[in-house]
Scaffold this motif. Structure first.
Motif, short mmCIF file in Angstrom:
data_model
loop_
_atom_site.label_atom_id
_atom_site.label_comp_id
_atom_site.label_asym_id
_atom_site.label_seq_id
_atom_site.Cartn_x
_atom_site.Cartn_y
_atom_site.Cartn_z
N LYS A 51 44.75 49.63 -10.03
CA LYS A 51 45.10 50.03 -11.39
C LYS A 51 43.87 50.48 -12.16
CE LYS A 51 47.92 48.54 -15.30
NZ LYS A 51 48.64 47.43 -15.96
N LYS A 52 43.90 51.75 -12.61
CA LYS A 52 42.74 52.31 -13.31
C LYS A 52 42.92 52.26 -14.83
CE LYS A 52 41.68 55.56 -9.57
NZ LYS A 52 41.54 56.99 -9.21
N ASN A 53 44.16 52.54 -15.27
CA ASN A 53 44.45 52.54 -16.70
C ASN A 53 45.60 51.59 -16.99
OD1 ASN A 53 42.52 54.65 -17.24
ND2 ASN A 53 43.99 56.10 -16.35
N ARG A 54 45.97 51.50 -18.26
CA ARG A 54 47.03 50.58 -18.64
C ARG A 54 48.37 51.01 -18.02
NH1 ARG A 54 45.38 47.82 -23.62
NH2 ARG A 54 43.14 48.18 -23.79
N THR A 83 50.19 54.12 -15.32
CA THR A 83 49.87 55.12 -14.31
C THR A 83 50.05 56.53 -14.89
OG1 THR A 83 52.14 55.24 -13.49
CG2 THR A 83 50.69 53.58 -12.49
N ASP A 84 49.49 57.50 -14.20
CA ASP A 84 49.63 58.90 -14.64
C ASP A 84 51.11 59.31 -14.65
OD1 ASP A 84 46.91 59.03 -14.83
OD2 ASP A 84 46.61 60.11 -12.94
N GLU A 125 45.58 58.18 -25.57
CA GLU A 125 44.21 57.68 -25.77
C GLU A 125 44.11 56.19 -25.50
OE1 GLU A 125 43.28 58.86 -29.74
OE2 GLU A 125 42.73 60.93 -29.17
N ASN A 180 45.85 54.47 -23.52
CA ASN A 180 46.03 54.21 -22.09
C ASN A 180 44.72 54.05 -21.34
OD1 ASN A 180 47.73 54.01 -19.71
ND2 ASN A 180 46.90 56.00 -19.14
N THR A 181 43.67 54.72 -21.77
CA THR A 181 42.39 54.69 -21.06
C THR A 181 41.35 53.81 -21.74
OG1 THR A 181 41.64 56.69 -22.20
CG2 THR A 181 42.75 56.98 -20.07
N LYS A 182 41.73 53.14 -22.82
CA LYS A 182 40.76 52.31 -23.55
C LYS A 182 40.53 50.98 -22.85
CE LYS A 182 40.94 53.95 -28.30
NZ LYS A 182 41.14 53.55 -29.71
N ASN A 240 42.86 46.36 -18.46
CA ASN A 240 44.13 47.06 -18.26
C ASN A 240 45.19 46.22 -17.55
OD1 ASN A 240 43.40 47.08 -15.55
ND2 ASN A 240 42.62 49.17 -15.61
N TYR A 268 37.61 52.93 -14.69
CA TYR A 268 38.08 52.16 -15.84
C TYR A 268 36.93 51.61 -16.70
CZ TYR A 268 37.16 48.41 -12.49
OH TYR A 268 36.58 47.59 -11.56
#
Length: 506
Positions: free
Chosen positions: A284-287, A289-290, A336, A338-340, A384, A464
């Motif tokens: 999991k990279k962000n909160r 998925t794409d 925005e 999502n990637t914080k 995340n 992340y």
């Protein structure tokens, strides 16, 4: 020599042989074993000097490799060199024929041997070789695996040979009985040497297998690949730093060679249980998925188009107009967020606001702009992972322990499991999986905790988070110490001895 003297000498000889056998059988380091062999043989025969060669093989050709030398009367430093296994040198002759040589005078070697002593090195160190006992070391199959060469038997072992008179008056011939005893020692040692070599090969095989297995598991997540290996390298450096400090609580603790390897393997294997963690969580990279973000974008476009149609039909109400005017802002905010790595209380309140806004789907069913799953992930305060996902990933410690307990560890690695099991425990008792306090956590587990966090903070190539500087990472660790999570004295050693600098060479 009378009977009493003969019996006394035999008792002494047997006692020495037993002493040598016991001491050598306990040695596992090749260099130390070779050094002990030479020292025992020199002391046993009262020799002033000696050398030891091992048989090596390269590209199908065997040769003698100079391994170690010692001279009680001179300080010498010899560079590594090799000899052919043939009749052109004294050591080569012994290795080639398998016969021992008792040379009473190196200037008068029997002509039939076809050997000539090279005294060039003697001249360099101002020394004089008089006699020599050269013994091939044979394994249990009779193969020569090395050559033991001892020089200048003395009347008094402790006597230094300095002058010409010393060489003339204190050197005596080697007795045939001594040669037989040295042959016995050499044969015994050859078997032990083979055993040590086999042990080293097994250790190297084990080490390479573990490193390969860990690298394979790490490769599940390319962004964290190499983490375990780097932590293991840090672990060796940290342990050696503790061996060298002369301050603090740990100044008297010394890691043995076995403990160094145990700590290295513990660090290497500390995350092996992540093989049991779902890839959806592990990668999991962000909160969100794409794909999930794309779904939200599509949803917002549908809602916006639906509201635009209502505007054209003049059937849109005041509340729907407000939603229409905010949709783009809401969508931008979600993307925005999502990637914080961290969200504020104000941002969390805005997510609640979005969650409370409803719309009608194709079937006329009323739904929220973002569903429960999206809301739960987007409102994560730091990082995340949701609470459920974090609890799942924390289970990797227990999964690791379940894997490690199925391995029949040798005695020298008996503490490995406990070190690994406790590397996420905290000194204030708030860690996992056991919630141990400072006194209950083994100090090697506390060491590993510091290394694990530091490597994660400074690691590059993680989508992340950005890699933090050493200074910033140390500041975060210091804050963890102040909060009671990490051991203050161990962190002081880590920081003061600059353990982290070992990563500069990777």
């Amino acid at each position: 020599m009378n009977n009493n003297e003969i019996i006394k000498k035999l008792k002494y000889t047997i006692m020495q042989l037993n002493k040598i056998g016991i001491a050598l059988s306990q040695e596992k380091d090749t260099y130390k074993l070779l050094k002990s062999i030479l020292e025992f043989a020199m002391e046993f025969t009262k020799s002033d000097a000696g050398s030891l060669y091992t048989v090596e093989e390269k590209e199908g050709k065997k040769f003698l490799k100079f391994a170690i030398t010692r001279n009680n009367s001179r300080e010498i430093k010899l560079k590594e060199f090799t000899l052919n296994i043939d009749k052109n040198s004294i050591a080569g002759y012994a290795a080639y024929t398998g016969d021992y040589l008792n040379l009473k005078n190196v200037k008068e070697i029997p002509r039939e041997l076809g050997l000539k002593y090279n005294d060039s090195f003697d001249k360099i160190i101002n020394y004089k070789t008089i006699n020599m006992l050269v013994v091939p070391m044979k394994d249990f199959e009779g193969n020569v695996i090395g050559v033991l060469q001892i020089i200048n038997k003395k009347k008094d072992y402790d006597k230094k040979l300095n002058s010409e008179d010393d060489f003339q008056n204190y050197i005596i011939p080697y007795e045939n009985e001594e040669a037989e005893m040295v042959i016995s020692i050499a044969s015994q040692v050859a078997v032990l040497f083979q055993r040590v070599n086999l042990y080293e090969r097994i250790e190297n095989l084990f080490k390479s297998f573990m490193e390969t297995m860990v690298a394979t598991i790490d490769a599940r997540n390319p962004e964290t690949a190499g983490h375990s290996k780097k932590v293991a390298i840090l672990a060796l450096r940290f342990a050696k730093a503790i061996n060298n400090v002369d301050y603090g609580r740990y100044k008297d603790y010394v890691f043995s060679d076995e403990e160094l390897m145990e700590f290295y393997y513990a660090a290497l294997l500390h995350d092996i249980g992540k093989i049991g963690i779902s890839e959806n969580v592990l990668l999991k990279k962000n909160r969100l998925t794409d794909d999930r973000i794309s779904s939200i974008v599509y949803r917002f476009k549908f809602i916006k188009r639906d509201l635009e149609l209502k505007k054209l039909k003049k059937s849109i109400n005041k509340e729907e107009k407000e939603i229409y005017n905010r949709l783009d802002d809401y969508l931008k905010f979600i993307v925005e967020t999502n990637t914080k790595g961290y969200i504020t209380e104000e941002e969390e309140n805005k997510l609640v606001e979005i969650k409370n806004i409803n719309y009608e789907d194709y079937d006329g069913i009323e739904k929220s702009l973002i569903d429960d799953f999206e809301f739960e992930n987007l409102k994560v305060k730091r990082g995340n992972l949701t609470q459920g996902e974090r609890a799942h990933i924390e289970k990797h410690v227990l999964y690791t322990d379940q894997i490690l307990k199925k391995i029949n560890w040798m005695d020298s690695l008996s503490e490995l499991r406990n070190i690994v099991l406790t590397h996420h425990e905290k000194c204030n008792g708030t860690g996992y999986p056991l919630g141990l306090n400072k006194e209950q956590i083994p100090f090697k587990g506390k060491m590993l905790a510091i290394l694990d966090i530091f490597e994660a903070l400074t690691a590059k190539d993680r989508a992340y988070k950005k890699a933090l500087s050493v200074e910033k990472s140390l500041s975060i660790l210091e804050n963890e110490v102040e909060r009671g999570n990490l051991d203050s004295e161990l962190f002081e050693i880590f920081k003061k001895e600059k353990v982290y600098e070992v990563l500069d060479i990777i």
